[in-house]
Design an enzyme around this catalytic site. Structure first.
Site, PDB file in Angstrom:
ATOM      1  N   LYS A 191       0.759  -1.175   0.174  1.00 34.79           N
ATOM      2  CA  LYS A 191       0.029  -0.080  -0.103  1.00 34.79           C
ATOM      3  C   LYS A 191       0.893   1.103  -0.013  1.00 34.79           C
ATOM      4  CE  LYS A 191      -3.829  -2.311  -0.399  1.00 34.79           C
ATOM      5  NZ  LYS A 191      -4.086  -3.150   0.442  1.00 34.79           N
TER       6      LYS A 191
HETATM    7  C1  LIG Z   1      -5.435  -4.230   0.687  1.00 34.76           C
HETATM    8  C2  LIG Z   1      -7.068  -4.015   0.548  1.00 34.76           C
HETATM    9  C3  LIG Z   1      -7.833  -4.487   1.855  1.00 34.76           C
HETATM   10  C4  LIG Z   1      -7.389  -5.283   2.939  1.00 34.76           C
HETATM   11  O1  LIG Z   1      -6.169  -4.663   3.648  1.00 34.76           O
HETATM   12  P1  LIG Z   1      -5.457  -5.645   4.768  1.00 34.76           P
HETATM   13  O2  LIG Z   1      -4.477  -4.402   5.452  1.00 34.76           O
HETATM   14  O3  LIG Z   1      -4.386  -6.408   4.045  1.00 34.76           O
HETATM   15  O4  LIG Z   1      -6.611  -6.164   5.459  1.00 34.76           O
HETATM   16  C5  LIG Z   1      -8.984  -4.286   1.683  1.00 34.76           C
HETATM   17  N1  LIG Z   1      -9.523  -3.568   0.564  1.00 34.76           N
HETATM   18  C6  LIG Z   1      -8.914  -3.252  -0.262  1.00 34.76           C
HETATM   19  C7  LIG Z   1      -9.812  -2.580  -1.513  1.00 34.76           C
HETATM   20  C8  LIG Z   1      -7.562  -3.591  -0.510  1.00 34.76           C
HETATM   21  O5  LIG Z   1      -6.739  -3.191  -1.483  1.00 34.76           O
END
Ligand SMILES: *Cc1c(COP(=O)(O)O)cnc(C)c1O
Length: 391
Positions: A191
């Site tokens: 992210k």
């Molecule tokens: C990465 C992601 C998540 C989940 O994030 P985590 O921190 O891995 O639980 C949820 N929604 C979207 C759209 C994502 O890209």
């Protein structure tokens, strides 16, 4: 073959972790406090300040999935309820609804933004609908003003999946401060900033925050628990609900403190790479991703290309050619209606989601991250041209 194939493979995504993060993690390891403690608290405060609202409630959790689950739980979502979201997302957005025994109602996307089709939300509302979960796809804000209007009109809650949307703005306001019931950010490894695993639940609702803090850690009543760090020692605590184990460690928060400080520089670099791609790929048989409106910020978590009808190859072939040229790509997403669990649970067919299905068949995400060098950006551009047979 081409020169680029001799270069090392360029992965689709890589984190950007600096010496400050490493030193802070080492300091945490030496401090004796490795689970949730002073750094997690500082990280929550720093996040609230980043959002420009020191009073907003920020609750650090060990994933965005956990944060979404806590937000829905605190809003009382349960069996018999329906929650509306987009089919064009990661399964985490929807699975949390099932954790609570509620049902997921999927809506198609706007073919331009790939965000939830605002004009199809009302048709999906039933007497059982309780909540909408918009996803700011790729880092481009959903039209929250229209979405919040619909929610208000029908008495629905709104929890934003902002896993892609740090920092994203709408009408110059950061996502996280839009006026929904809660917003959840992700600090997963790929992210826009990372703590390895982690997330942040943001809300202005003190009741929601209180419940989420209790449920984040086993349902322990915080008032009793906080006595551990008070002057007078106390071993006593009370369990007020069967809670979860969703707290963020100080090791992770140590990374988060420095990643958050670097976020403005990260964003400048992402914007720079995105602008270079937009310029260099403009004359190709591609539909390029939409930019944020003038004055607003697209986080550019993802740079999603769409092969146009004139591109004479399939999306799968394109990815294979990119791979052969040493470039990792990805697809965001295999829509939920395509996955066996969601398809079978709700008897879904692709015909019900024509825009998402078409996007799935023609889109590909190319590498865009701050650890990329200018040379690597040019390598990606060159590989895209070659893969389309145009170099
Ligand atoms: C990465 C992601 C998540 C989940 O994030 P985590 O921190 O891995 O639980 C949820 N929604 C979207 C759209 C994502 O890209």
């Amino acid at each position: 073959m081409s020169e680029s194939s001799k270069l090392p493979f360029l992965p689709f995504a890589l984190p950007d972790i600096g010496e400050e993060e490493i030193a802070e993690v080492v300091d945490t390891l030496r401090s004796g406090w490795v689970t949730t403690g002073p750094k997690a608290k500082r990280f929550e405060q720093a996040f609230a300040e980043y959002l420009g609202e020191p009073q907003i409630e920020c609750i650090a959790v060990n994933s965005a999935t956990a944060g979404l689950h806590l937000a829905l739980e605190a809003l009382g979502i349960g069996p018999g309820d329906e929650v509306i979201t987009t089919t064009h997302t990661f399964t985490a957005t929807a699975e949390v609804v099932r954790y609570l025994g509620a049902d997921v109602v999927l809506v198609d996307i706007d073919p331009r933004t790939l965000n939830i089709a605002i004009d199809q939300i009302e048709a999906a509302i039933t007497p059982r609908t309780k909540c909408i979960i918009p996803v700011h796809y790729a880092g481009l804000a959903v039209d929250m003003l229209s979405l919040l209007d619909i929610a208000r009109k029908h008495g629905l809650k709104v929890v934003e999946d902002a896993a892609h949307a740090l920092p994203t703005t709408l009408e110059k306001e950061l996502i996280g401060t839009m006026g929904s019931n809660a917003t959840v950010f992700s600090f997963y490894a790929n992210k826009t900033m990372t703590t390895g695993e982690g997330g942040m639940l943001v809300t202005r609702d003190p009741e929601l925050a209180r419940r989420a803090r209790v449920m984040r850690l086993h349902g322990i009543n915080r008032d009793a628990f906080d006595r551990f760090t008070a002057k007078v020692p106390s071993w006593y605590y009370e369990i007020v609900a069967p809670g979860f184990k969703y707290n963020l460690t100080d090791i992770a928060a140590a990374m988060g403190l420095h990643q958050l400080k670097r976020l403005p520089a990260f964003q400048r670099r992402r914007e720079q790479i995105a602008q270079r791609y937009l310029q260099a790929l403009a004359d190709l048989p591609l539909i390029l991703p939409p930019e944020a409106p003038e004055g607003d910020t697209h986080s550019w978590h993802l740079f999603v290309l769409r092969l146009s009808d004139e591109a004479e190859i399939s999306r799968d072939e394109f990815i294979e050619r990119m791979f052969a040229l040493g470039i990792g790509c990805s697809v965001h997403y295999v829509p939920l209606h395509q996955h066996p669990y969601w398809r079978e649970q709700y008897g879904l067919t692709a015909e019900r989601f024509p825009h998402s299905q078409r996007a799935y068949e023609r889109t590909v995400s190319i590498p865009l991250y701050t650890a990329m060098t200018d040379e690597q950006v040019e390598r990606v551009i060159d590989a895209v041209r070659r893969s389309l047979g145009l170099a």
